[in-house]
Design a protein around this motif. Structure first.
Motif, short mmCIF file in Angstrom:
data_model
loop_
_atom_site.label_atom_id
_atom_site.label_comp_id
_atom_site.label_asym_id
_atom_site.label_seq_id
_atom_site.Cartn_x
_atom_site.Cartn_y
_atom_site.Cartn_z
N ARG A 38 36.58 19.90 -0.32
CA ARG A 38 35.43 19.13 0.15
C ARG A 38 35.02 18.14 -0.94
NH1 ARG A 38 31.46 23.96 1.66
NH2 ARG A 38 32.81 25.05 0.18
N ARG A 39 34.78 16.93 -0.52
CA ARG A 39 34.33 15.94 -1.50
C ARG A 39 33.47 14.88 -0.81
NH1 ARG A 39 40.32 14.07 -3.24
NH2 ARG A 39 41.13 13.43 -1.21
N ALA A 40 32.51 14.40 -1.56
CA ALA A 40 31.60 13.36 -1.08
C ALA A 40 31.42 12.34 -2.19
CB ALA A 40 30.26 13.95 -0.69
N VAL A 41 31.38 11.06 -1.82
CA VAL A 41 31.23 9.98 -2.79
C VAL A 41 30.20 9.00 -2.26
CG1 VAL A 41 32.37 8.11 -4.03
CG2 VAL A 41 33.63 10.21 -3.55
N LEU A 42 29.26 8.63 -3.11
CA LEU A 42 28.25 7.63 -2.79
C LEU A 42 28.36 6.49 -3.79
CD1 LEU A 42 25.69 6.77 -1.18
CD2 LEU A 42 24.34 7.97 -2.94
N GLU A 43 28.55 5.25 -3.27
CA GLU A 43 28.61 4.05 -4.10
C GLU A 43 27.38 3.20 -3.80
OE1 GLU A 43 32.15 1.81 -3.58
OE2 GLU A 43 33.44 3.58 -3.43
N VAL A 44 26.72 2.75 -4.85
CA VAL A 44 25.53 1.91 -4.69
C VAL A 44 25.64 0.74 -5.67
CG1 VAL A 44 23.03 1.76 -4.74
CG2 VAL A 44 24.13 3.90 -4.03
N SER A 45 25.64 -0.48 -5.14
CA SER A 45 25.58 -1.64 -6.04
C SER A 45 24.12 -1.89 -6.40
CB SER A 45 26.18 -2.87 -5.35
OG SER A 45 25.44 -3.23 -4.21
N LEU A 46 23.85 -2.03 -7.68
CA LEU A 46 22.47 -2.10 -8.16
C LEU A 46 21.88 -3.49 -7.92
CD1 LEU A 46 22.87 -0.13 -11.51
CD2 LEU A 46 22.15 0.72 -9.26
N PRO A 47 20.55 -3.56 -7.81
CA PRO A 47 19.90 -4.86 -7.63
C PRO A 47 20.31 -5.83 -8.74
CG PRO A 47 18.34 -3.08 -7.28
CD PRO A 47 19.59 -2.44 -7.79
N GLY A 48 20.46 -7.08 -8.36
CA GLY A 48 20.94 -8.09 -9.29
C GLY A 48 22.40 -8.42 -9.09
N SER A 49 23.11 -7.54 -8.35
CA SER A 49 24.52 -7.81 -8.05
C SER A 49 24.62 -8.89 -6.99
CB SER A 49 25.20 -6.53 -7.54
OG SER A 49 25.12 -5.49 -8.50
N THR A 50 25.71 -9.63 -6.99
CA THR A 50 25.94 -10.62 -5.94
C THR A 50 26.04 -9.95 -4.59
OG1 THR A 50 27.14 -11.97 -7.55
CG2 THR A 50 27.45 -12.50 -5.21
N ALA A 51 26.78 -8.85 -4.55
CA ALA A 51 26.92 -8.07 -3.32
C ALA A 51 26.11 -6.79 -3.47
CB ALA A 51 28.38 -7.74 -3.07
N THR A 52 25.13 -6.59 -2.61
CA THR A 52 24.29 -5.39 -2.66
C THR A 52 24.60 -4.54 -1.44
OG1 THR A 52 22.52 -6.65 -1.59
CG2 THR A 52 22.45 -6.47 -3.98
N TYR A 53 25.07 -3.35 -1.69
CA TYR A 53 25.47 -2.50 -0.57
C TYR A 53 25.43 -1.04 -0.99
CZ TYR A 53 29.94 -1.89 -2.98
OH TYR A 53 30.90 -1.57 -3.90
N VAL A 54 25.50 -0.16 0.01
CA VAL A 54 25.61 1.29 -0.16
C VAL A 54 26.80 1.75 0.67
CG1 VAL A 54 24.49 3.52 0.13
CG2 VAL A 54 23.13 1.52 -0.51
N ARG A 55 27.65 2.58 0.09
CA ARG A 55 28.85 3.05 0.79
C ARG A 55 29.00 4.55 0.53
NH1 ARG A 55 34.78 2.86 0.35
NH2 ARG A 55 35.68 1.72 2.13
N ALA A 56 29.11 5.34 1.59
CA ALA A 56 29.19 6.79 1.46
C ALA A 56 30.36 7.32 2.27
CB ALA A 56 27.89 7.44 1.94
N THR A 57 31.10 8.28 1.69
CA THR A 57 32.21 8.93 2.38
C THR A 57 32.14 10.44 2.16
OG1 THR A 57 33.67 8.67 0.46
CG2 THR A 57 33.73 6.92 2.12
N TYR A 58 32.62 11.17 3.15
CA TYR A 58 32.70 12.63 3.04
C TYR A 58 34.00 13.09 3.69
CZ TYR A 58 31.82 17.60 3.60
OH TYR A 58 31.94 18.97 3.57
N GLN A 59 34.70 14.01 3.03
CA GLN A 59 35.95 14.56 3.55
C GLN A 59 35.91 16.08 3.43
OE1 GLN A 59 39.51 13.63 1.32
NE2 GLN A 59 40.87 14.21 2.99
#
Length: 759
Positions: free
Chosen positions: A583-604
């Motif tokens: 089991r694994r989960a990953v959360l990616e968050v681009s911090l404010p000030g980045s050109t691209a601001t997004y949140v990406r989450a995966t779970y397997q």
């Protein structure tokens, strides 16, 4: 000069009343006839020296001692006044050892095995040793199934009292198993029993497995497999009466006959515990896997006694003795068991000793220990310690022993023995897949830098669609608590024009730091902070959404990214998994000030269910979601894709989900759902070799765009067969899948494969 000859059979002369010669005092000793042997060597073996009185007994002892060296073919003693003359005829030395006709073995391997029986170049020639060597050669060939082998030995005299030894080998053809008969089977079909065995008649894969070649060791293992198969199904009185192995007159065919008696099938009437239990009986009863009313299974009974022993071992009773005594009721065909428990004396671990680590520091091994010096013996912690050291990957072999301390009845030492292996790795690789086409890769890695346990690696990978260059470093024990720290630096080029997805290019460079925090024995949290600069490239062949993104937000994107991950890996093997889960989960968050601001989450979540010794059911589920924030769009290069090996087989790689209507190309989406169910089993004819496995599978999955929601009704389904082989040259995967509900816009690719090799 008056010489008296002392015959070699001096002991026969001693039988006469008169002496063979008059005793005399030795004034000097002279050695004659030697060519290779040093005179000093002869003197060292002689039981007499200058000044001794020579008589019949000493003469006999001298002749016996010189013959015993094996250096000499003849030994004579002569008297020249008061001088003892030792006349020797040396045995010839072996100048060369040669083989002709070899195909199955390398000459150097045979020379090594013959050295063990006393035959080697530069050694003294002995006819008896040569005969033993000839028999050893035949034994080596018989073990490989060459029952028609013929060995002819030629001895060639050479100058300076030497000989050449030549073994001329006619190997003949390898004998194959022609037939295996099992006599006495009634409850089990002969075909099912034969399928359990490793040995088998020739088939389409036996050229690789060699299981059609007779081996005494393999037959012994097969007989034990048959015994376990019957005992696990209640046949307590099962017995193998005899086995016969015969060979045809031309020594090409092997016939094996197994005679067995099945006996009656027994059910369990009762199970009770007896003896000194120490722990609550209710707790120990929960460890009993044999249930009254069920058919008896030796495997379950063995698991029961093992579980109780291990449970007592966790409390310090290292030498607990647990035995199950059966009571058979042959009339009712029932068996009652009494499990006798003798915990023995409670012990503690005095010291932990580490040996064999010639390069790795002691602390690299000791920090993996879960058993503590001076604490009570805990079998579970000791086993975990061995597993953790083995998982480091620095050692070929890790063994743990707990010998009792001499003179103490309540102490043991924990002996951790390791065998170092090279941890530096320079690798070149090549591969081909239906998606990535031809791939080249190379890496230089050192997993145990200067014996400190730190990792460093440089990697290069290139294909038509991806080029990656990276440098990484990891310190697995940045703190004494097991917190790891590492960094990565990379540059990546992407060109998707050859794939079944929307066309674009990108040049990325970046780096970051990461930490790993152990929160339980098999659970880890991962935290990372990285920076990435990506330059996008689009053209007229790129989807409109991609071009609009570049127009709106620019071709250059600077991202400050933080990641948070969790993983729990309880699989029994990474290569050939048969049970356990991941089991694994990953959360990616681009911090404010980045050109691209997004949140990406995966779970397997993967789980492997062993249905029996041969079948494993593997299920896998994956879900991923992504979203932008701050009035910006989700970067299209962070989209999810599906299709191909690793997701939904039978559909072209990355081709599922939203499409550009003008170009009819997949553009990915912000939501992804994948489900897989696969029944894994060995390839017929491979026996219990799991390096190659077949499977039947069903896949489901899809990707949804920004303006749509998860919909099970829009899932794509496929089913088919697959082959996975951990070959000596690298992993190989083939799949043939048939999509069940493809739409007109879907791109189908029924046959898919992926393979690679290291050279």
């Amino acid at each position: 000069m008056n010489k008296k000859l002392l015959a070699g059979l001096i002991s026969a002369l001693l039988a006469h009343a008169a002496h063979a010669f008059d005793p005399f005092q030795i004034k000097d000793i002279r050695v004659e006839g030697i060519q290779r042997t040093e005179a000093g060597t002869v003197f060292s073996y002689l039981p007499v020296k200058v000044g001794d009185t020579m008589n019949d007994e000493k003469a006999a002892a001298a002749i016996k001692a010189l013959f015993a060296t094996g250096f000499f073919k003849d030994v004579r003693l002569e008297i020249d006044g008061q001088i003892l003359v030792v006349v020797l005829e040396e045995r010839p030395a072996i100048a060369s050892l040669e083989f002709t006709g070899l195909k199955a073995f390398k000459p150097e391997d045979l020379k090594k095995s013959l050295r063990d029986v006393g035959l080697a170049e530069s050694r003294i020639f002995d006819r008896a040793v040569v005969e033993r060597a000839e028999q050893e050669l035949k034994r080596q060939y018989l073990a490989q199934g060459h029952y028609a082998v013929q060995v002819t030995t030629t001895i060639t005299p050479l100058e300076r009292n030497r000989v050449g030894v030549n073994f001329s080998v006619n190997e003949g053809d390898i004998a194959k198993i022609k037939q295996i008969n099992i006599i006495g089977a009634g409850a089990m079909s002969e075909a099912d029993l034969l399928d359990l065995m490793v040995l088998r008649t020739s088939g389409w894969l036996t050229w690789y497995t060699k299981n059609d070649q007779y081996s005494k060791q393999k037959l012994s293992g097969d007989l034990e497999t048959l015994r376990s198969h019957y005992l696990d199904r209640g046949y307590l009185e099962f017995n193998i009466d005899s086995t016969q192995v015969s060979i045809s007159p031309d020594k090409q065919d092997i016939y094996i006959t197994i005679n067995l008696t099945e006996g009656e099938r027994y059910t369990v009437s009762s199970v009770k515990l007896a003896g000194q239990m120490l722990l609550p009986e209710e707790e120990l009863t929960k460890l009993v896997q044999v249930v009254p009313g069920e058919v008896f299974s030796r495997e379950k009974m063995a698991d029961t006694t093992k579980a109780i022993s291990e449970r007592l071992g966790n409390e310090g009773y290292a030498f607990a003795n647990v035995n199950a005594a059966p009571e058979l009721n042959k009339e009712k065909r029932q068996v009652a068991f009494t499990v006798f428990i003798d915990p023995g004396r409670r012990v503690y671990v005095r010291r932990i000793n580490v040996s064999g680590n010639t390069r790795s520091r002691d602390e690299v091994i000791r920090r993996e220990m879960r058993q503590v010096e001076g604490a009570w013996y805990d079998g579970e912690k000791i086993n975990k310690s061995r597993t953790r050291v083995d998982r480091l990957g620095y050692f070929d072999e890790v063994t743990v022993e707990t010998p009792a301390v001499a003179g103490a009845t309540d102490q043991v030492d924990m002996e951790v023995k390791v065998k170092e292996k090279p941890t530096g790795n320079i690798m070149l690789g090549a591969g081909f897949s239906s998606a990535e086409k031809f791939t080249l890769s190379g890496s230089v890695q050192q997993q145990n830098l200067f014996g400190s346990g730190k990792h460093i690696g440089v990697q290069v990978s290139t294909s038509k669609s991806n080029q990656v260059y990276s440098l990484s470093h990891t310190d697995p024990y940045f703190t004494v608590d097991g917190v790891s720290q590492g960094f990565d630096i990379y540059t990546r080029k992407t060109d998707t024009s050859t794939l079944a997805v929307g066309s674009f290019g990108s040049d990325s460079a970046g780096g970051g730091v990461r930490w790993g925090l152990p929160i339980a024995e098999d659970d880890y949290l991962n935290v990372g902070l990285s920076i990435d600069r990506t330059t996008l490239k689009t053209d007229a062949n790129s989807p409109l959404r991609y071009r609009n993104y570049v127009t709106t937000f620019g071709a250059r994107s600077n991202t400050l990214l933080t990641t948070l991950g969790w993983q729990k890996d309880a699989r029994d093997s990474l290569l050939v998994t048969t049970k356990g889960s991941l089991r694994r989960a990953v959360l990616e968050v681009s911090l404010p000030g980045s050109t691209a601001t997004y949140v990406r989450a995966t779970y397997q979540h993967q789980h492997f269910f062993p249905l029996d010794r041969r079948l494993t059911l593997a299920v896998n589920g994956e879900v991923g979601v992504a979203s932008s924030y701050g009035n910006k769009d989700l970067p299209f290069f962070k989209n999810f894709y599906a299709g191909g090996i690793g997701s939904v087989r039978g559909f072209d790689s990355g081709s599922l989900g939203p499409r550009d209507t003008a170009l009819n190309e997949a553009i990915g989406g912000d939501k992804r759902l994948i489900g897989n169910a696969e029944l894994l089993f060995p390839v017929p004819g491979m026996g219990r070799d799991n390096s190659m496995r077949l499977s039947v599978f069903m896949d489901a999955g899809n990707v949804w765009g920004y303006d749509s929601k998860f919909s099970l009704g829009s899932l794509r389904y496929s089913g088919g067969v697959a082959l996975a082989w951990n070959s000596p040259m690298g992993p190989l995967k083939f799949s043939y899948a048939n999509p069940f509900n493809k739409k007109a816009e879907d791109k189908v690719q029924r046959l898919q494969f992926q393979m690679g090799s290291v050279f």
